[in-house]
Design an enzyme around this catalytic site. Sequence first.
Site, PDB file in Angstrom:
ATOM      1  N   GLY A 292       0.768  -1.266   0.005  1.00  0.00           N
ATOM      2  CA  GLY A 292       0.166   0.101  -0.074  1.00  0.00           C
ATOM      3  C   GLY A 292       0.888   1.243  -0.027  1.00  0.00           C
ATOM      4  O   GLY A 292       1.934   1.463  -0.519  1.00  0.00           O
ATOM      5  N   SER A 293       0.361   2.441   0.728  1.00  0.00           N
ATOM      6  CA  SER A 293       0.963   3.513   0.715  1.00  0.00           C
ATOM      7  C   SER A 293       2.262   3.757   1.353  1.00  0.00           C
ATOM      8  O   SER A 293       2.851   4.843   1.189  1.00  0.00           O
ATOM      9  CB  SER A 293       0.091   4.674   1.245  1.00  0.00           C
ATOM     10  OG  SER A 293      -1.345   4.913   0.343  1.00  0.00           O
ATOM     11  N   THR A 294       2.573   2.675   1.851  1.00  0.00           N
ATOM     12  CA  THR A 294       3.878   2.684   2.565  1.00  0.00           C
ATOM     13  C   THR A 294       5.132   2.891   1.507  1.00  0.00           C
ATOM     14  O   THR A 294       6.137   3.604   1.642  1.00  0.00           O
ATOM     15  CB  THR A 294       4.174   1.329   3.229  1.00  0.00           C
ATOM     16  OG1 THR A 294       4.196   0.275   2.653  1.00  0.00           O
ATOM     17  CG2 THR A 294       3.599   1.476   4.407  1.00  0.00           C
ATOM     18  N   GLU A 654      -5.205   4.479   1.569  1.00  0.00           N
ATOM     19  CA  GLU A 654      -4.560   5.644   1.718  1.00  0.00           C
ATOM     20  C   GLU A 654      -3.054   5.428   1.314  1.00  0.00           C
ATOM     21  O   GLU A 654      -2.613   4.182   0.949  1.00  0.00           O
ATOM     22  CB  GLU A 654      -4.447   6.045   3.221  1.00  0.00           C
ATOM     23  CG  GLU A 654      -3.928   4.722   4.291  1.00  0.00           C
ATOM     24  CD  GLU A 654      -3.875   5.167   5.427  1.00  0.00           C
ATOM     25  OE1 GLU A 654      -3.788   6.291   5.846  1.00  0.00           O
ATOM     26  OE2 GLU A 654      -4.127   4.074   6.604  1.00  0.00           O
TER      27      GLU A 654
END
Length: 654
Positions: A292-294, A654
């Site tokens: 994800g957004s990492t 996100e």
Amino acid sequence: MIRLRSNSNTQPSYKAQRAQPVINPIALQPEPDGLQRRALEVSHNRLMLGLGLFAVAFVVIAVRLAAVTLIPGDHETMRVAVAPSADRADILDRNGVVLATSLTTASLYANPHQIREPDAVAAQLAEILPDMPASPTAAKLSADKSFIWLKRNLTPKQQQAVNRLGVPGLYFQYETKRVYPQGNLTAHVVGFADVDSRGLAGVERSFDDVLAGGQRPLQLSIDVRIQHILHEEISRAMTDFTAIGGAGMVMDIQTGELLALVSLPDFDPARPGEATDDARFNRATLGTYEMGSTFKLFNTAIGLDSGTTTLAGGFDATHSIKIGRFSIDDYHGKHRWLSIPEIFTYSSNIGSAKLADAFGAEVQKTYLQRFGLLTKSPVELAEIGEPQYPKNWRRVNTMTISYGHGLSVAPIQVVSAVGAIANGGTLRQPTLLKRAAHEVETGTRVISEQTSAQMRQLMRLVVQVGTGKKANAPGYLVGGKTGTADKQEGRGYSENARMAAFVAAFPMSAPRYAVVVLIDEPKPNAHSYGYATAGWVAAPVVGALVQRMAPLMGISPIPDDSPLAQNPLVAMVADYDSAASKKAKSNVIQAAAPAPDSSTTESPATETNDGNAPLVFKAKPFGATPVSATNNDVTTPPAPEAPLETEGMPLAVE
């Protein structure tokens, strides 16, 4: 006349002879001649020489024993070296705490030919050893064999009870049993061995040859204190959000040493056969996930390091990006032009995708390869996942990978890459072995020190005013990035199953430790107001971990008013949850609007702070060279996106 005289006292004229001994002619031996005499002399000399050598040997041995026993010093080490233990070596944590050791135990076996009443003996054994049902045991005792194992590794109490039975045909054989004093706590790191002391998983397997020698303990980099804290905090998050699993690790980014590595659910390494497949599965190293957004952490670093943008650059995130019948949109988007710090802090998928499209697929692949995200981690475990990425790396892949979809990696790969982002730009591979100062690898430079300093500012900003505020640990300058990704389901993505992740480093003034936490399929609860995103689920785990861990590692808290604690970006990026973050213009830079016929993305009109001079962004990273920008530093966005074909395009949370 002749007179005759009596001579009775006169001695006879002959003497009596002494009796001579009788000689046995068979016993007589002839006098040895010269050849025989020489042979006897040679034999005698050899005998004397042998006796002399034996005497010298005994004297040497006696002197040596006296020296070893009575004289302290180097002899003690030599005595241990020449008599290595045959047992499997211990496994220790970095502070000498025993993680695995071997104990001598008694194993029960039988000679069925000597068992007279198998059924009665089996019944007696079943009372002492409940895991040995009478019927199967009776069948074994009735077999036409002279040797059969009944039970390995009895406890002393069990052995004593069997002895009291006094049954002929039951015997004990002494062998070693592997025991794990820390139990489940280090199960996925240490692994386990079988009854014959052969390593089958974890460190027990990867260092099986070294441990089998048994000469000296194997010391790991793991610190059981940090391991316990991480294990406890992930367990608490799983319980609070009814998650099916979790994983996490802590790495010293200056040495590459892993201080903690947790995968949940876990198992008892002394009884691995009783564990489920899911419990034995190592989510931290073997599992691969879309993070994800990492991944915006790496995407932003690529944009800055490649010169594609600066901290004063930005992109229009007003409208979603249309891709075929799918779209890339923002979760709680601000629907305006966003600066690079805002794109990162507010976790904008649109802005990240446009940035990735600006530097392109080849640059993206090159940097991800440098970060070690496209190859298996070299950490010393057999259970390592293979990253999955597109074979045909198209434009759409470049854009979705920018926010962590379309590329699956193992968390162990991510923690070393985060370390490189924060420690000045040097990638050090993770290791489970304790390293002396001279054993630390120099590492490989993947980004510049200036880019690293800028990324530390951005990471800190996420925790101060962005989506990761619940990771804040007062005084310890935590910086990080949230990531909530839909889980893959077949060829598409699940609508209700997500991974919540948080990556972090601290303290941002002089980063020493990197942290990755992953919670698998969290469910919303009452106190999270119906959310199960990373900011609510994973970020608090990191905050609690840092507050408990930092004092143990000797890290002193830094006052809020200290120069080391100041982040100039805070004044330029509004709090994510505030109404000010939704205003039409950005505080970071006011850039001139493009010409009407320009194909570039629009930027907000220029404003001035005194009516004449334009606002200029000037940021000084933590202890780094100041960064400055003018209106000309604004990144030129790519041309409007053409429709792209894809299937199963995820909408990142996100």
